[in-house]
Design an enzyme around this catalytic site. Structure first.
Site, PDB file in Angstrom:
ATOM      1  N   ARG A 110      30.902  -4.740 -19.103  1.00 13.08           N
ATOM      2  CA  ARG A 110      30.782  -5.930 -19.942  1.00 13.08           C
ATOM      3  C   ARG A 110      31.533  -7.087 -19.290  1.00 13.08           C
ATOM      4  O   ARG A 110      32.393  -6.899 -18.442  1.00 13.08           O
ATOM      5  CB  ARG A 110      31.297  -5.652 -21.362  1.00 13.08           C
ATOM      6  CG  ARG A 110      30.238  -4.963 -22.200  1.00 13.08           C
ATOM      7  CD  ARG A 110      30.725  -4.566 -23.564  1.00 13.08           C
ATOM      8  NE  ARG A 110      31.535  -3.368 -23.546  1.00 13.08           N
ATOM      9  CZ  ARG A 110      32.029  -2.779 -24.622  1.00 13.08           C
ATOM     10  NH1 ARG A 110      31.803  -3.289 -25.805  1.00 13.08           N
ATOM     11  NH2 ARG A 110      32.746  -1.675 -24.531  1.00 13.08           N
TER      12      ARG A 110
ATOM     13  N   THR B 256      25.523 -18.345 -23.768  1.00 16.36           N
ATOM     14  CA  THR B 256      26.797 -18.345 -24.505  1.00 16.36           C
ATOM     15  C   THR B 256      27.055 -17.011 -25.198  1.00 16.36           C
ATOM     16  O   THR B 256      26.127 -16.272 -25.519  1.00 16.36           O
ATOM     17  CB  THR B 256      26.838 -19.459 -25.575  1.00 16.36           C
ATOM     18  OG1 THR B 256      25.901 -19.145 -26.610  1.00 16.36           O
ATOM     19  CG2 THR B 256      26.537 -20.824 -24.982  1.00 16.36           C
TER      20      THR B 256
ATOM     21  N   LYS C 115      20.125   0.492 -33.131  1.00 16.35           N
ATOM     22  CA  LYS C 115      21.074  -0.017 -34.141  1.00 16.35           C
ATOM     23  C   LYS C 115      20.339  -0.544 -35.364  1.00 16.35           C
ATOM     24  O   LYS C 115      20.824  -0.445 -36.492  1.00 16.35           O
ATOM     25  CB  LYS C 115      21.933  -1.130 -33.531  1.00 16.35           C
ATOM     26  CG  LYS C 115      22.950  -0.652 -32.498  1.00 16.35           C
ATOM     27  CD  LYS C 115      24.164  -0.012 -33.157  1.00 16.35           C
ATOM     28  CE  LYS C 115      25.222   0.356 -32.143  1.00 16.35           C
ATOM     29  NZ  LYS C 115      26.371   1.040 -32.727  1.00 16.35           N
TER      30      LYS C 115
ATOM     31  N   GLY D 129      24.710 -18.826 -15.822  1.00 10.82           N
ATOM     32  CA  GLY D 129      26.019 -18.747 -16.483  1.00 10.82           C
ATOM     33  C   GLY D 129      26.120 -19.683 -17.676  1.00 10.82           C
ATOM     34  O   GLY D 129      27.203 -19.876 -18.233  1.00 10.82           O
TER      35      GLY D 129
ATOM     36  N   TYR E 241      19.139   0.213 -27.479  1.00  8.13           N
ATOM     37  CA  TYR E 241      20.358  -0.112 -28.221  1.00  8.13           C
ATOM     38  C   TYR E 241      20.018  -0.971 -29.445  1.00  8.13           C
ATOM     39  O   TYR E 241      20.383  -0.619 -30.574  1.00  8.13           O
ATOM     40  CB  TYR E 241      21.310  -0.857 -27.289  1.00  8.13           C
ATOM     41  CG  TYR E 241      22.662  -1.183 -27.864  1.00  8.13           C
ATOM     42  CD1 TYR E 241      23.653  -0.205 -27.972  1.00  8.13           C
ATOM     43  CD2 TYR E 241      22.967  -2.482 -28.283  1.00  8.13           C
ATOM     44  CE1 TYR E 241      24.905  -0.517 -28.480  1.00  8.13           C
ATOM     45  CE2 TYR E 241      24.225  -2.796 -28.789  1.00  8.13           C
ATOM     46  CZ  TYR E 241      25.192  -1.821 -28.889  1.00  8.13           C
ATOM     47  OH  TYR E 241      26.433  -2.126 -29.394  1.00  8.13           O
TER      48      TYR E 241
ATOM     49  N   ASP F 263      18.240 -10.888 -21.653  1.00  2.64           N
ATOM     50  CA  ASP F 263      19.641 -11.268 -21.903  1.00  2.64           C
ATOM     51  C   ASP F 263      19.640 -12.453 -22.878  1.00  2.64           C
ATOM     52  O   ASP F 263      19.057 -13.494 -22.588  1.00  2.64           O
ATOM     53  CB  ASP F 263      20.268 -11.675 -20.561  1.00  2.64           C
ATOM     54  CG  ASP F 263      21.772 -11.677 -20.589  1.00  2.64           C
ATOM     55  OD1 ASP F 263      22.369 -10.778 -19.995  1.00  2.64           O
ATOM     56  OD2 ASP F 263      22.352 -12.601 -21.195  1.00  2.64           O
TER      57      ASP F 263
HETATM   58  P1  NAD Z   1      32.825   2.337 -26.088  1.00  4.00           P
HETATM   59  O1  NAD Z   1      31.711   2.667 -25.156  1.00  4.00           O
HETATM   60  O2  NAD Z   1      34.168   2.063 -25.522  1.00  4.00           O
HETATM   61  O3  NAD Z   1      33.002   3.479 -27.183  1.00  4.00           O
HETATM   62  C1  NAD Z   1      31.951   4.270 -27.647  1.00  4.00           C
HETATM   63  C2  NAD Z   1      32.486   5.673 -27.883  1.00  4.00           C
HETATM   64  O4  NAD Z   1      31.435   6.493 -28.418  1.00  4.00           O
HETATM   65  C3  NAD Z   1      32.944   6.348 -26.589  1.00  4.00           C
HETATM   66  O5  NAD Z   1      34.188   6.973 -26.796  1.00  4.00           O
HETATM   67  C4  NAD Z   1      31.837   7.369 -26.306  1.00  4.00           C
HETATM   68  O6  NAD Z   1      32.292   8.456 -25.535  1.00  4.00           O
HETATM   69  C5  NAD Z   1      31.432   7.751 -27.718  1.00  4.00           C
HETATM   70  N1  NAD Z   1      30.061   8.294 -27.818  1.00  4.00           N
HETATM   71  C6  NAD Z   1      28.916   7.788 -27.279  1.00  4.00           C
HETATM   72  N2  NAD Z   1      27.862   8.557 -27.612  1.00  4.00           N
HETATM   73  C7  NAD Z   1      28.355   9.570 -28.385  1.00  4.00           C
HETATM   74  C8  NAD Z   1      27.768  10.692 -29.025  1.00  4.00           C
HETATM   75  N3  NAD Z   1      26.449  10.939 -28.945  1.00  4.00           N
HETATM   76  N4  NAD Z   1      28.569  11.527 -29.719  1.00  4.00           N
HETATM   77  C9  NAD Z   1      29.899  11.318 -29.798  1.00  4.00           C
HETATM   78  N5  NAD Z   1      30.515  10.274 -29.211  1.00  4.00           N
HETATM   79  C10 NAD Z   1      29.751   9.400 -28.510  1.00  4.00           C
HETATM   80  O7  NAD Z   1      32.300   1.084 -26.951  1.00  4.00           O
HETATM   81  P2  NAD Z   1      33.082   0.200 -28.016  1.00  4.00           P
HETATM   82  O8  NAD Z   1      33.112  -1.183 -27.521  1.00  4.00           O
HETATM   83  O9  NAD Z   1      34.329   0.845 -28.449  1.00  4.00           O
HETATM   84  O10 NAD Z   1      32.020   0.235 -29.212  1.00  4.00           O
HETATM   85  C11 NAD Z   1      32.211   1.052 -30.356  1.00  4.00           C
HETATM   86  C12 NAD Z   1      31.079   0.794 -31.340  1.00  4.00           C
HETATM   87  O11 NAD Z   1      31.048  -0.593 -31.713  1.00  4.00           O
HETATM   88  C13 NAD Z   1      29.693   1.130 -30.772  1.00  4.00           C
HETATM   89  O12 NAD Z   1      28.920   1.705 -31.785  1.00  4.00           O
HETATM   90  C14 NAD Z   1      29.141  -0.225 -30.411  1.00  4.00           C
HETATM   91  O13 NAD Z   1      27.738  -0.251 -30.464  1.00  4.00           O
HETATM   92  C15 NAD Z   1      29.763  -1.124 -31.462  1.00  4.00           C
HETATM   93  N6  NAD Z   1      29.846  -2.517 -31.003  1.00  4.00           N
HETATM   94  C16 NAD Z   1      30.811  -2.901 -30.114  1.00  4.00           C
HETATM   95  C17 NAD Z   1      30.847  -4.205 -29.688  1.00  4.00           C
HETATM   96  C18 NAD Z   1      31.897  -4.697 -28.724  1.00  4.00           C
HETATM   97  O14 NAD Z   1      31.838  -5.868 -28.330  1.00  4.00           O
HETATM   98  N7  NAD Z   1      32.882  -3.931 -28.340  1.00  4.00           N
HETATM   99  C19 NAD Z   1      29.903  -5.136 -30.151  1.00  4.00           C
HETATM  100  C20 NAD Z   1      28.933  -4.686 -31.035  1.00  4.00           C
HETATM  101  C21 NAD Z   1      28.920  -3.394 -31.478  1.00  4.00           C
HETATM  102  N1  UDP Z   2      27.445 -11.152 -17.530  1.00  2.75           N
HETATM  103  C1  UDP Z   2      27.696 -11.813 -16.336  1.00  2.75           C
HETATM  104  N2  UDP Z   2      28.355 -11.138 -15.368  1.00  2.75           N
HETATM  105  C2  UDP Z   2      28.788  -9.849 -15.519  1.00  2.75           C
HETATM  106  C3  UDP Z   2      28.542  -9.190 -16.747  1.00  2.75           C
HETATM  107  C4  UDP Z   2      27.861  -9.871 -17.735  1.00  2.75           C
HETATM  108  O1  UDP Z   2      27.327 -12.978 -16.154  1.00  2.75           O
HETATM  109  O2  UDP Z   2      29.387  -9.315 -14.576  1.00  2.75           O
HETATM  110  C5  UDP Z   2      26.746 -11.884 -18.608  1.00  2.75           C
HETATM  111  C6  UDP Z   2      25.548 -11.148 -19.201  1.00  2.75           C
HETATM  112  O3  UDP Z   2      24.382 -11.416 -18.468  1.00  2.75           O
HETATM  113  C7  UDP Z   2      25.512 -11.744 -20.595  1.00  2.75           C
HETATM  114  C8  UDP Z   2      26.969 -12.016 -20.935  1.00  2.75           C
HETATM  115  O4  UDP Z   2      27.659 -12.028 -19.682  1.00  2.75           O
HETATM  116  O5  UDP Z   2      24.816 -12.960 -20.597  1.00  2.75           O
HETATM  117  C9  UDP Z   2      27.617 -10.970 -21.827  1.00  2.75           C
HETATM  118  O6  UDP Z   2      27.332  -9.705 -21.263  1.00  2.75           O
HETATM  119  P1  UDP Z   2      27.919  -8.337 -21.817  1.00  2.75           P
HETATM  120  O7  UDP Z   2      27.327  -7.246 -21.001  1.00  2.75           O
HETATM  121  O8  UDP Z   2      29.392  -8.432 -21.897  1.00  2.75           O
HETATM  122  O9  UDP Z   2      27.418  -8.250 -23.329  1.00  2.75           O
HETATM  123  P2  UDP Z   2      26.039  -8.614 -24.091  1.00  2.75           P
HETATM  124  O10 UDP Z   2      26.437  -9.662 -25.052  1.00  2.75           O
HETATM  125  O11 UDP Z   2      25.013  -9.107 -23.122  1.00  2.75           O
HETATM  126  O12 UDP Z   2      25.642  -7.326 -24.714  1.00  2.75           O
END
Ligand code: NAD
Ligand code: UDP
Length: 345
Positions: free
Chosen positions: A189, A213, A152, A210, A148, A276
């Site tokens: 998550r 942050t 990215k 825990g 990942y 992590d």
């Molecule tokens: P999510 O898993 O809910 O959504 C991802 C979507 O992408 C899903 O609908 C999945 O089916 C689709 N997908 C995955 N692989 C695919 C492929 N090969 N072709 C077509 N569709 C595909 O996640 P989210 O939280 O909505 O995240 C959306 C974007 O934002 C992602 O790129 C993620 O990396 C980025 N992002 C999210 C967070 C967050 O905290 N939510 C943080 C950082 C980055």
């Molecule tokens: N985490 C946790 N318990 C859970 C899921 C996640 O303690 O059931 C912790 C995880 O180890 C990390 C933080 O919560 O330190 C955030 O995790 P998440 O998977 O939401 O996102 P990350 O920022 O690690 O991608």
């Protein structure tokens, strides 16, 4: 179609963030093609949009080239939860890298502006705190999160190379942990895990001590940031951190969720997953200065809405895999999502 109306493409449009973005674009009168392979997305997330004549769903994997005519591309496709992106790490790399190449190729051919949903994971386990965009990060390139993080990072490289080489208008957002309604119950998550565990009276699973942050941004704030970034002038410095700078330990989050749900749940401590990150907090000076954007929703307020969402889902006994009500048995031949559009799972 009015001059201001754009033909937009949202990859990952049925996911958590994608579904809110599709809704926001439709609300402003734009056309939206939602492209998704439904790996982690759900039909339920976009069900309320299916009747909108400006909304189309295309089941498609972004690792395969796509030929459509659009003005604006939002590339969100990629599972965001460590549990999901580590299940098939090779696929995660392909989605990030080949997906970026295909969408950038589409942007080049159609002369579209293109947005990339990058991540705070590009900073890895950071030595600089809070993290400004100028920090190059501390990522383990061969660990379990690398598919990942490095995927990215490579996508960002491609975006900036396409900008330099082909003058593509790119928008790169580095998103910090965002939460809200429509996260999947089995997303894995931390916010959705803790809320679902608390509502079920199950133990709250803390990884490690825990004390690591995270900064939690409510989805409405993030989508406002997305839209501001896409609408900003082309010379806006990129990338841009988007997140809420409020920083909490994971234990503080657990305590807050327990208090707000009134749960009887105990905390259990499980091993910390490898690599992590110990701390995470965005420096959002760039977004404030160039987009006039900053988050408005406090953690307690955002959790309230998210808890209400999951409470409703669990009360209605909704299926974990699809987030569709289990009770519905469609008669033979009935098309659950109406005619004329691709059926999602
Ligand atoms: P999510 O898993 O809910 O959504 C991802 C979507 O992408 C899903 O609908 C999945 O089916 C689709 N997908 C995955 N692989 C695919 C492929 N090969 N072709 C077509 N569709 C595909 O996640 P989210 O939280 O909505 O995240 C959306 C974007 O934002 C992602 O790129 C993620 O990396 C980025 N992002 C999210 C967070 C967050 O905290 N939510 C943080 C950082 C980055
Ligand atoms: N985490 C946790 N318990 C859970 C899921 C996640 O303690 O059931 C912790 C995880 O180890 C990390 C933080 O919560 O330190 C955030 O995790 P998440 O998977 O939401 O996102 P990350 O920022 O690690 O991608």
């Amino acid at each position: 179609m009015s001059a201001a109306t754009k033909r937009t493409l949202v990859t990952g449009g049925s996911g958590f963030l994608g579904s809110f973005l599709c809704e926001s674009l439709l609300n402003d009168g734009h056309e939206v093609i939602c492209v998704d392979n439904f790996q982690t997305g759900s039909r339920q997330n976009i069900r309320h949009l299916l009747d909108n004549p400006r909304f189309e769903v295309l089941r498609h994997d972004v690792t395969i080239p796509l030929f459509v005519e659009v003005d604006e591309i939002w590339n969100l496709a990629c599972p965001a939860s460590p549990v999901h992106y580590q299940t098939d790490p090779v696929r995660t790399v392909k989605t990030n890298v080949m997906g970026a190449i295909n969408m950038l190729g589409l942007a080049r051919r159609t002369k579209s502006k293109i947005f990339q949903s990058s991540t705070s994971e590009v900073y890895g386990d950071p030595f600089v705190h809070p993290q400004p965009e100028s920090y190059w990060g501390n990522v383990n390139p061969i660990g379990p999160r690398a598919c990942y993080d490095e995927g990215k990072r490579c996508a960002e490289t491609l975006f900036f190379d396409y900008q330099r080489q082909y003058q593509i208008d790119i928008r790169v957002a580095r998103i910090f942990n965002t939460y809200g309604p429509r996260m999947s119950q089995n997303d894995g998550r931390v916010v959705s895990n803790f809320i679902v565990q608390a509502l079920k009276g199950a133990p709250i699973t803390l990884f490690g001590d825990g004390l690591q942050t995270r900064s939690f941004c409510y989805v409405d704030d993030l989508i406002a940031g997305f839209r501001a970034l896409m609408d900003a002038p082309e010379d806006t410095p990129m990338p841009v951190n988007l997140g809420n700078p409020g920083e909490f330990t994971i234990r503080e989050l657990a305590e807050l969720v327990i208090e707000m749900t009134g749960a009887q749940s105990k905390m259990v401590f499980l091993p910390l997953p490898q690599d992590d990150p110990t701390q995470r907090k965005p420096d959002i000076s760039r977004a404030k200065e160039h987009l006039g954007w900053e988050p408005k929703v406090a953690l307690r307020e955002g959790l309230e809405a998210t808890i209400a969402y999951f409470d409703d889902l669990l009360t209605r006994d909704v299926d974990v895999a699809t987030q569709s009500p289990k009770a519905i048995q469609w008669p033979k031949g009935h098309r659950a999502n109406g005619g004329g559009r691709a059926a999602a799972p």
